[in-house]
Enzyme design. Structure first.
Site, PDB file in Angstrom:
ATOM      1  N   CYS A 108      68.423  18.694  51.879  1.00 13.93           N
ATOM      2  CA  CYS A 108      67.108  18.654  51.226  1.00 13.93           C
ATOM      3  C   CYS A 108      65.965  19.012  52.177  1.00 13.93           C
ATOM      4  CB  CYS A 108      66.871  17.278  50.621  1.00 13.93           C
ATOM      5  SG  CYS A 108      68.119  16.864  49.396  1.00 13.93           S
ATOM      6  N   HIS A 242      59.384  15.614  49.495  1.00 12.58           N
ATOM      7  CA  HIS A 242      60.614  16.016  48.805  1.00 12.58           C
ATOM      8  C   HIS A 242      60.717  15.222  47.494  1.00 12.58           C
ATOM      9  CE1 HIS A 242      64.609  16.930  47.777  1.00 12.58           C
ATOM     10  NE2 HIS A 242      65.158  15.828  48.233  1.00 12.58           N
ATOM     11  N   ASN A 272      65.761  16.375  41.506  1.00 10.80           N
ATOM     12  CA  ASN A 272      65.877  16.699  42.929  1.00 10.80           C
ATOM     13  C   ASN A 272      66.577  18.047  43.078  1.00 10.80           C
ATOM     14  OD1 ASN A 272      66.632  16.901  45.602  1.00 10.80           O
ATOM     15  ND2 ASN A 272      67.380  14.801  45.772  1.00 10.80           N
TER      16      ASN A 272
HETATM   17  N1  COA Z   1      72.095   4.615  34.229  1.00  9.81           N
HETATM   18  C1  COA Z   1      72.224   3.318  34.003  1.00  9.81           C
HETATM   19  N2  COA Z   1      72.654   2.458  34.955  1.00  9.81           N
HETATM   20  C2  COA Z   1      72.940   2.972  36.159  1.00  9.81           C
HETATM   21  C3  COA Z   1      72.826   4.326  36.456  1.00  9.81           C
HETATM   22  C4  COA Z   1      72.397   5.172  35.424  1.00  9.81           C
HETATM   23  N3  COA Z   1      72.235   6.492  35.605  1.00  9.81           N
HETATM   24  N4  COA Z   1      73.187   4.525  37.735  1.00  9.81           N
HETATM   25  C5  COA Z   1      73.507   3.322  38.248  1.00  9.81           C
HETATM   26  N5  COA Z   1      73.373   2.386  37.289  1.00  9.81           N
HETATM   27  C6  COA Z   1      73.607   0.951  37.377  1.00  9.81           C
HETATM   28  C7  COA Z   1      74.504   0.549  38.510  1.00  9.81           C
HETATM   29  O1  COA Z   1      75.853   0.659  38.136  1.00  9.81           O
HETATM   30  C8  COA Z   1      74.072  -0.872  38.749  1.00  9.81           C
HETATM   31  O2  COA Z   1      74.690  -1.681  37.762  1.00  9.81           O
HETATM   32  P1  COA Z   1      75.179  -3.191  38.122  1.00  9.81           P
HETATM   33  O3  COA Z   1      73.917  -3.915  38.496  1.00  9.81           O
HETATM   34  O4  COA Z   1      75.785  -3.628  36.859  1.00  9.81           O
HETATM   35  O5  COA Z   1      76.124  -3.031  39.260  1.00  9.81           O
HETATM   36  C9  COA Z   1      72.580  -0.870  38.442  1.00  9.81           C
HETATM   37  O6  COA Z   1      72.346   0.323  37.678  1.00  9.81           O
HETATM   38  C10 COA Z   1      71.698  -0.831  39.655  1.00  9.81           C
HETATM   39  O7  COA Z   1      72.201   0.163  40.538  1.00  9.81           O
HETATM   40  P2  COA Z   1      71.542   0.414  41.935  1.00  9.81           P
HETATM   41  O8  COA Z   1      72.323   1.466  42.649  1.00  9.81           O
HETATM   42  O9  COA Z   1      71.306  -0.887  42.625  1.00  9.81           O
HETATM   43  O10 COA Z   1      70.137   0.989  41.464  1.00  9.81           O
HETATM   44  P3  COA Z   1      68.916   1.413  42.355  1.00  9.81           P
HETATM   45  O11 COA Z   1      67.731   0.648  41.945  1.00  9.81           O
HETATM   46  O12 COA Z   1      69.253   1.463  43.803  1.00  9.81           O
HETATM   47  O13 COA Z   1      68.674   2.907  41.862  1.00  9.81           O
HETATM   48  C11 COA Z   1      69.081   5.146  42.624  1.00  9.81           C
HETATM   49  C12 COA Z   1      69.693   3.862  42.076  1.00  9.81           C
HETATM   50  C13 COA Z   1      70.196   6.151  42.886  1.00  9.81           C
HETATM   51  C14 COA Z   1      68.116   5.712  41.600  1.00  9.81           C
HETATM   52  C15 COA Z   1      68.309   4.813  43.937  1.00  9.81           C
HETATM   53  O14 COA Z   1      69.130   4.069  44.811  1.00  9.81           O
HETATM   54  C16 COA Z   1      67.845   6.044  44.637  1.00  9.81           C
HETATM   55  O15 COA Z   1      67.004   6.766  44.142  1.00  9.81           O
HETATM   56  N6  COA Z   1      68.334   6.284  45.855  1.00  9.81           N
HETATM   57  C17 COA Z   1      67.968   7.483  46.589  1.00  9.81           C
HETATM   58  C18 COA Z   1      68.727   8.643  46.007  1.00  9.81           C
HETATM   59  C19 COA Z   1      68.237   9.946  46.539  1.00  9.81           C
HETATM   60  O16 COA Z   1      67.055  10.183  46.592  1.00  9.81           O
HETATM   61  N7  COA Z   1      69.177  10.814  46.936  1.00  9.81           N
HETATM   62  C20 COA Z   1      68.895  12.104  47.415  1.00  9.81           C
HETATM   63  C21 COA Z   1      68.179  12.058  48.710  1.00  9.81           C
HETATM   64  S1  COA Z   1      67.856  13.632  49.287  1.00  9.81           S
END
Ligand code: COA
Length: 315
Positions: A108, A242, A272
């Site tokens: 990225c 980003h 993204n």
């Molecule tokens: N829809 C519904 N539920 C979802 C889901 C989706 N698309 N994806 C994950 N979940 C669920 C998980 O299974 C989890 O369920 P549980 O509590 O029953 O275990 C719950 O949502 C919370 O998941 P979690 O991973 O703790 O959520 P989060 O608040 O961390 O959000 C992201 C997840 C991926 C959005 C967040 O971590 C993020 O944005 N991270 C950075 C990702 C990124 O930018 N990557 C590229 C970088 S270049």
């Protein structure tokens, strides 16, 4: 150097959160609240190189220079259909340039790494006009059954043309190896000498680890630039971060005590798009007349590696 032209290109296919919630166990509300994304563009009938070439041509047109005048082409890309030749070579031929070209896999952060490379070549006296093209199709890397990953990404291409000038005030790159938080392995041809099984796994991401890294790295990188140049956070007219997650962007804005208006976003429309995200945003702002000559822009990106980078430039 200075940026004198921008361009971008998007696949035709729009995939909304609602469409995804028909495919995996997710919802428009979950995706919107956690990421800010409403829809993304996904490659269907196009080839990534078509988008890359389109963005490159638009940037050249916007810059008012011909492909013949280019001294160097840098293409940031993680995956495309060709392992070889480099995507930059395909772009070079299509636009009719004769200069050397190179691909750079900076995930990225590819655009910032490319800016830094262009600036270094320029300072060494080797180049005057440089084309940077960032073209990415993360939709071909991930599993469309994995709801925690497939909702985040989109495909697209962004480009910029740079020439002689002193508008790039500072760049800063960093890397902190973490190969288990965000990665994908190639499927390679079988070899009679290799005994371990072939890997063909989709993109793996530990979302919370990535989130923490991203927010911390972006803040550290922006502060580094400010310290180095003597500008303050208030001096910056726009922060182009980003477009990975609206909450990362908001966190950075809150810590820097800067108003939301200084952080333009288009993540709502594109998700993204990896290295293409900042040049696509830059192109939208440029063509929308939202950048004034002399505006101070802070660019900051972060991604798989982990790698991160920032750039302070005058428009
Ligand atoms: N829809 C519904 N539920 C979802 C889901 C989706 N698309 N994806 C994950 N979940 C669920 C998980 O299974 C989890 O369920 P549980 O509590 O029953 O275990 C719950 O949502 C919370 O998941 P979690 O991973 O703790 O959520 P989060 O608040 O961390 O959000 C992201 C997840 C991926 C959005 C967040 O971590 C993020 O944005 N991270 C950075 C990702 C990124 O930018 N990557 C590229 C970088 S270049």
């Amino acid at each position: 150097m200075k940026i004198i032209g921008t361009g971008s290109s998007h696949p035709k296919k729009v995939v909304t959160n609602q469409m995804l919630s028909d495919m995996v166990d997710t919802s428009d509300e979950w995706i919107t609240v956690r990421t800010g994304i409403k829809e993304r563009r996904i490659i269907s009938e196009e080839n990534l190189e078509d988008l890359a070439i389109d963005a490159a041509r638009k940037a050249l047109d916007n810059a008012g220079i011909s492909a013949i005048d280019l001294d160097f082409i840098i293409c940031a890309n993680v995956v495309n259909e060709f392992i070889t030749p480099a995507l930059s070579c395909i772009i070079q031929g299509a636009i009719g340039a004769h200069c050397p070209c190179i691909d750079l896999n900076g995930a990225c952060v590819g655009f910032i790494y490319a800016l830094d490379l262009a600036e270094a070549y320029y300072r060494s006296g080797k180049v005057k006009n440089v084309l940077i093209v960032c073209a990415e199709e993360p939709s071909r890397m991930l599993s469309w059954q994995d709801r925690s990953v497939c909702v985040l990404f989109g495909d697209g291409a962004g480009a910029a043309v740079l020439t002689a000038g002193d508008n790039v005030k500072a760049t800063h790159l960093s890397a902190a190896s973490s190969t288990t938080s965000l990665y994908q392995k190639h499927e390679l041809q079988p070899s009679p000498f290799v005994t371990k099984p072939n890997s063909n796994l989709p993109l793996v991401m530990r979302g919370q680890d990535v989130f923490k890294f991203a927010a911390n790295a972006s803040l550290a990188d922006i502060k580094f630039l400010l310290n180095e140049t003597g500008y303050t956070a208030d001096d910056v007219d726009k922060y182009l971060l980003h477009q990975a997650n609206i909450r990362i962007i908001e966190t950075v804005g809150e810590v820097l005590k800067q108003p939301k208006e200084k952080f333009p976003t288009n993540i709502q429309k594109y998700g993204n798009t990896s290295s293409a995200s900042i040049p696509i945003l830059l192109d939208e702002l440029n063509r929308g007349g939202e950048l004034k000559k002399g505006d101070l822009l802070a660019l900051s990106a972060f991604g798989a590696g982990f790698v991160s980078g920032s750039c302070l430039l005058k428009w």
